[in-house]
Design an enzyme around this catalytic site. Structure first.
Site, PDB file in Angstrom:
ATOM      1  N   HIS A 128       0.830  -1.219   0.000  1.00  0.00           N
ATOM      2  CA  HIS A 128       0.000   0.000   0.000  1.00  0.00           C
ATOM      3  C   HIS A 128       0.864   1.269   0.000  1.00  0.00           C
ATOM      4  CE1 HIS A 128      -3.895  -2.091   0.906  1.00  0.00           C
ATOM      5  NE2 HIS A 128      -3.083  -2.961   1.475  1.00  0.00           N
ATOM      6  N   ASN A 200     -10.280  -2.921   2.575  1.00  0.00           N
ATOM      7  CA  ASN A 200      -9.973  -2.900   1.147  1.00  0.00           C
ATOM      8  C   ASN A 200     -11.259  -2.692   0.350  1.00  0.00           C
ATOM      9  OD1 ASN A 200      -7.193  -3.323   1.302  1.00  0.00           O
ATOM     10  ND2 ASN A 200      -7.368  -5.553   1.164  1.00  0.00           N
ATOM     11  N   HIS A 392      -3.894   0.933  12.188  1.00  0.00           N
ATOM     12  CA  HIS A 392      -3.664  -0.304  12.935  1.00  0.00           C
ATOM     13  C   HIS A 392      -5.024  -0.915  13.304  1.00  0.00           C
ATOM     14  CE1 HIS A 392      -2.404  -3.190  15.756  1.00  0.00           C
ATOM     15  NE2 HIS A 392      -2.374  -2.458  16.837  1.00  0.00           N
TER      16      HIS A 392
HETATM   17 FE1  HDD Z   1      -2.521  -4.831   5.595  1.00  0.00          FE
HETATM   18  C1  HDD Z   1      -1.086  -1.779   5.233  1.00  0.00           C
HETATM   19  C2  HDD Z   1      -5.483  -3.558   4.417  1.00  0.00           C
HETATM   20  C3  HDD Z   1      -3.881  -7.984   5.645  1.00  0.00           C
HETATM   21  C4  HDD Z   1       0.245  -5.987   7.044  1.00  0.00           C
HETATM   22  N1  HDD Z   1      -3.152  -3.028   4.940  1.00  0.00           N
HETATM   23  C5  HDD Z   1      -2.405  -1.890   4.867  1.00  0.00           C
HETATM   24  C6  HDD Z   1      -3.196  -0.807   4.373  1.00  0.00           C
HETATM   25  C7  HDD Z   1      -4.443  -1.308   4.139  1.00  0.00           C
HETATM   26  C8  HDD Z   1      -4.414  -2.703   4.501  1.00  0.00           C
HETATM   27  C9  HDD Z   1      -5.637  -0.555   3.600  1.00  0.00           C
HETATM   28  C10 HDD Z   1      -2.712   0.599   4.103  1.00  0.00           C
HETATM   29  C11 HDD Z   1      -2.980   1.503   5.264  1.00  0.00           C
HETATM   30  C12 HDD Z   1      -2.546   2.915   4.939  1.00  0.00           C
HETATM   31  O1  HDD Z   1      -3.160   3.518   4.042  1.00  0.00           O
HETATM   32  O2  HDD Z   1      -1.578   3.385   5.542  1.00  0.00           O
HETATM   33  N2  HDD Z   1      -4.293  -5.618   5.045  1.00  0.00           N
HETATM   34  C13 HDD Z   1      -5.410  -4.924   4.689  1.00  0.00           C
HETATM   35  C14 HDD Z   1      -6.543  -5.819   4.638  1.00  0.00           C
HETATM   36  C15 HDD Z   1      -6.089  -7.062   4.970  1.00  0.00           C
HETATM   37  C16 HDD Z   1      -4.674  -6.931   5.241  1.00  0.00           C
HETATM   38  C17 HDD Z   1      -7.958  -5.402   4.286  1.00  0.00           C
HETATM   39  C18 HDD Z   1      -6.842  -8.341   5.090  1.00  0.00           C
HETATM   40  C19 HDD Z   1      -8.090  -8.431   5.305  1.00  0.00           C
HETATM   41  N3  HDD Z   1      -1.920  -6.645   6.186  1.00  0.00           N
HETATM   42  C20 HDD Z   1      -2.633  -7.823   6.173  1.00  0.00           C
HETATM   43  C21 HDD Z   1      -1.880  -8.865   6.811  1.00  0.00           C
HETATM   44  C22 HDD Z   1      -0.710  -8.306   7.226  1.00  0.00           C
HETATM   45  C23 HDD Z   1      -0.756  -6.920   6.822  1.00  0.00           C
HETATM   46  C24 HDD Z   1      -2.348 -10.294   6.981  1.00  0.00           C
HETATM   47  C25 HDD Z   1       0.455  -8.907   7.948  1.00  0.00           C
HETATM   48  C26 HDD Z   1       0.441  -9.979   8.658  1.00  0.00           C
HETATM   49  N4  HDD Z   1      -0.723  -4.041   5.979  1.00  0.00           N
HETATM   50  C27 HDD Z   1       0.264  -4.693   6.634  1.00  0.00           C
HETATM   51  C28 HDD Z   1       1.472  -3.843   6.918  1.00  0.00           C
HETATM   52  C29 HDD Z   1       1.023  -2.454   6.387  1.00  0.00           C
HETATM   53  C30 HDD Z   1      -0.343  -2.754   5.790  1.00  0.00           C
HETATM   54  C31 HDD Z   1       2.741  -4.370   6.423  1.00  0.00           C
HETATM   55  C32 HDD Z   1       1.966  -1.712   5.448  1.00  0.00           C
HETATM   56  C33 HDD Z   1       1.995  -0.299   5.919  1.00  0.00           C
HETATM   57  C34 HDD Z   1       1.258  -0.305   7.167  1.00  0.00           C
HETATM   58  O3  HDD Z   1       0.828  -1.562   7.451  1.00  0.00           O
HETATM   59  O4  HDD Z   1       1.063   0.636   7.895  1.00  0.00           O
HETATM   60  O5  HDD Z   1       1.745  -3.807   8.260  1.00  0.00           O
END
Ligand code: HDD
Length: 729
Positions: A128, A200, A392
């Site tokens: 993202h 999402n 978060h």
């Molecule tokens: Fe995630 C970012 C949505 C599963 C780990 N995620 C991130 C963002 C969105 C989502 C919208 C961007 C937020 C922003 O604009 O700053 N992610 C989802 C959805 C998931 C999902 C809807 C499943 C239903 N994500 C998911 C899993 C993991 C992560 C299973 C890790 C185990 N996601 C992250 C992250 C991010 C992230 C790596 C990258 C930047 C952040 O968190 O802040 O931690």
């Protein structure tokens, strides 16, 4: 007061905002004095107060409506200073030993300026990374009061929000209109603390357990050797993973549909994906799914439009959101819940509610609207707000709790962890955009980038030295208390329930719920993406997955790849289609839709103005397109034939025939993409040049008033679907 912001001089910015400004300019009246673009030579007087460096947050701490931005201009002070406030006499020349001599190490200003610059970038988000955001307000209608005690969901409560939309796979500088999932993350600054709904635009996910997240992302990101392709799933590693790991097939099918290439962030649904557990004042619990429903409807681009935009305007979604908000066309979504009983099985109509690869069809559990969100302000600083915002899923408020969905459980760890790398330490909650609007009384201390000056000697509990403060709150004082959900007696093991094993029934449900034209787009998308893979075995394996989902779809894709059609290897149920999953068929408000008006010197100015007024009157936005920029008589031109592009338009009214190649191309594309087209009788030759049939669906001919009304009548359905189907058949 700071001077008004300079009007933009870039022609590309003359979209929504300027279209409205034009309308209120009285023809013939003297134009307002244009702002000087010379750099002023005198400091502003009287001197403004010391620059406020506390950040760009424009809300009051109580979340009151909206304050004036702290700084509409970059610099508020009259004189340039160092970071420590010492005034500077020169920032253009390094300190040298004579005009031709070497630069001196003692030049503290040079070193401060360059050192700060060297560290301006922070790591982009690991997923993202590319996004755009806006401020807004959420107003609850009270319908959720029966199921949750969350204060921000009580009737009439208004809560400031910050929403960041994003793509998933691409880097920060990648194009907006790629085929991908879109993030839809909302931060509610409630008076009980920050609540983040990190969702999402697709209601299911690729994996069922967070431990697989690095795998799917490593597979989807560019290949590790050459780091290509950027922001795409059309490559071997992605299809290698999803064809082997068939629980990803459902999410992948949504990506291949028109949902994977949204028309606009304003026209996207949002989903919380997981099932959450709500608890009300009486302690009763229910299982729910969150849905954002765009007021403008859910719409996609055609694949060709998406590709053209990636080249012509890679910032299309970012620009569209900012322009609309700036022009006052504030996008709105309703927040809705699917509420299901909290039973020990945690299932609903046979659907395992802990499985994030499954939806609950709306026909089985209707949506209940609980409030409306309006995005009403653009960020004032991209880095400080859009880049530094940290979401978060564990930012919860009393009344909203998590379930044991293993994907959600892993996310609860990952998001704080990632911010520590991305934002450089554990104090990211103190950044202005992340600050809660509730009172904070924590015992977290020190660390990188600590900005608080904590008083007192006892940041520990229990203590007697600070009079025992702070005290624990109970439920009556608004404490967050985990729902005492029972945990089944079991053994420690790496496993998942058998109900997670059906990877295909709901994919079939999704595909069979679509209209024929949407199904055709899905088939085209698979054919393109798999066609970009090099490994034959990967294509064959994905075809086996498609054989399980739908034999006809599989045959079309196999035909396009030139491969044999495999026999289905698994038994898949025959689910009832869910019409709510279709994007085609309904009519929607046309607020902010863009209608190109092709005119030239021969066009009667009164006619051109009347056409623009009619388009404005319907809530859409006219974009005057002419052979050159500047003015057509009294009417400003917004796009020249050089800068006009069909893909930003939702409809076209042709008042003047042109044989110019670019104008002809624009009309041809609008025809191919199913856009509403109106051509005045005098310009009918424009259709002849292209050999287009004036009787084709969605082409209106006649006088200017009739063609304008005709085009406006066609806009609510987003496209002329019959024509699109005929053209792409
Ligand atoms: Fe995630 C970012 C949505 C599963 C780990 N995620 C991130 C963002 C969105 C989502 C919208 C961007 C937020 C922003 O604009 O700053 N992610 C989802 C959805 C998931 C999902 C809807 C499943 C239903 N994500 C998911 C899993 C993991 C992560 C299973 C890790 C185990 N996601 C992250 C992250 C991010 C992230 C790596 C990258 C930047 C952040 O968190 O802040 O931690």
């Amino acid at each position: 007061p700071p001077p008004a912001r300079r009007p933009a001089v870039d022609e590309r910015r003359t979209t929504v905002a300027d279209a409205r400004d034009d309308e209120i300019r009285i023809p013939g009246a003297p134009a307002a004095e244009p702002p000087s673009l010379e750099e002023p030579t005198e400091p502003r007087e009287p001197l403004p107060p010391k620059p406020d460096q506390s950040g760009p947050e424009t809300r009051t701490p109580t979340g009151a409506e909206t304050g004036a931005p702290q700084s509409a201009v970059a610099q508020q002070g009259a004189y340039l200073t160092t970071a420590n406030g010492t005034r500077l006499a020169d920032t253009d020349h390094s300190l040298k030993a004579g005009p031709r001599g070497p630069v001196l190490l003692q030049d503290h200003h040079l070193r401060e300026k360059i050192t700060h610059f060297d560290h301006e970038r922070i790591p982009e988000r690991v997923v993202h990374a590319r996004g755009a955001a806006a401020h807004g307000v959420f107003e609850a209608n009270g319908a959720a009061e029966g199921v949750t005690k969350a204060a921000f969901l009580r009737a009439g409560t208004r809560t400031r929000v910050f929403v960041r939309f994003s793509t998933v796979l691409g880097s920060r500088g990648s194009a907006d209109t790629v085929r991908d999932t879109r993030g839809f993350a909302t931060k509610f600054y409630t008076r009980e603390g920050v609540y983040d709904l990190v969702g999402n635009n697709i209601p299911v996910f690729f994996i069922q357990d967070a431990i697989k997240f690095p795998d799917i992302i490593h597979a989807g990101k560019p290949h590790p050797d050459r780091e290509i392709p950027q922001a795409q799933s059309a490559h071997d590693t992605f299809w290698d993973f999803v064809s082997l790991h068939t629980e990803a097939q459902h999410h992948t099918m949504w990506n291949m549909s028109d949902r994977g290439i949204p028309r606009s962030y304003r026209m996207m649904q949002g989903f919380g994906v997981h099932t959450f557990r709500l608890v009300n004042e009486a302690g009763e619990t229910s299982l729910v799914k969150f849905h954002w429903r765009p007021k403008l409807g859910t719409h996609g681009l055609t694949w060709e439009e998406a590709q053209l935009l990636s080249g012509k305007d890679p910032d299309f979604h970012r620009r569209d959101l900012a322009d609309a908000i700036e022009a006052g066309a504030h996008p709105q979504w309703t927040l809705a819940l699917q509420v299901m009983p909290d039973t020990p099985e945690e299932t609903f109509e046979g659907i395992d509610l802990l499985d994030p690869t499954k939806i609950v069809p709306e026909e089985l559990c209707p949506l209940q609207e609980i409030g409306t969100m309006t995005l009403d302000a653009n960020p004032s600083n991209f880095f400080a707000e859009t880049e530094q915002v940290a979401f978060h899923p564990g930012h919860l408020v009393p009344g909203i709790d998590v379930t044991n969905d293993p994907l959600l459980q892993g996310r609860l760890f990952s998001y704080i962890d990632t911010q520590i790398t991305r934002l450089g330490g554990p104090n990211f909650a103190q950044l202005p955009i992340n600050r809660t609007h509730a009172d904070v009384n924590d015992m977290l201390r020190d660390g990188m980038h600590q900005t608080a000056v904590h008083a007192g000697v006892a940041p520990y509990k229990p203590n007697s030295l600070d009079g025992g403060c702070p005290f624990h709150a109970g439920a009556d004082e608004g404490a967050f208390i985990e729902v005492p959900a029972p945990v089944a007696e079991s053994v420690k093991e790496r496993s998942q329930p058998a109900s997670f094993d059906d990877h295909f029934t709901q994919v079939r449900l999704f595909y069979r719920s679509l209209t024929p034209i949407e199904q055709q787009h899905v088939a085209d998308a698979y054919a393109f993406e798999l066609g970009k893979c090099y490994e034959q075995a990967i294509k064959e394996r994905q075809l086996r997955a498609l054989a399980a989902i739908d034999a006809e779809l599989c045959a079309i894709v196999a035909g396009s790849l030139g491969l044999p059609v495999p026999e289905p290897e698994v038994e898949v149920g025959d689910p009832e289609p869910s019409p709510a999953l279709r994007m085609v068929g309904d009519a929607w408000p046309i607020d902010g839709r863009m209608v190109g008006v092709v005119a030239d010197e021969s066009t009667d100015a009164a006619v051109l103005m009347a056409v623009r007024t009619a388009i404005h009157g319907a809530g859409a936005l006219p974009v005057v397109i002419a052979p050159h920029g500047g003015m057509l008589g009294p009417v400003p031109v917004q796009r020249s034939f050089h800068t006009a592009t069909s893909v930003e338009l939702d409809g076209v009214v042709v008042l003047a025939a042109s044989t110019d190649r670019r104008a002809v191309e624009l009309l041809g594309e609008a025809f191919r993409h199913g856009k509403a087209i109106g051509v005045v009788t005098a310009a009918a030759s424009a259709l002849d040049v292209l050999g287009l049939d004036p009787a084709a669906p969605g082409i209106v001919t006649g006088d200017p008033a009739a063609v304008t009304a005709g085009v406006l009548d066609l806009l609510p359905t987003h496209r002329v679907w019959d024509r699109l189907a005929a053209v792409s058949a």
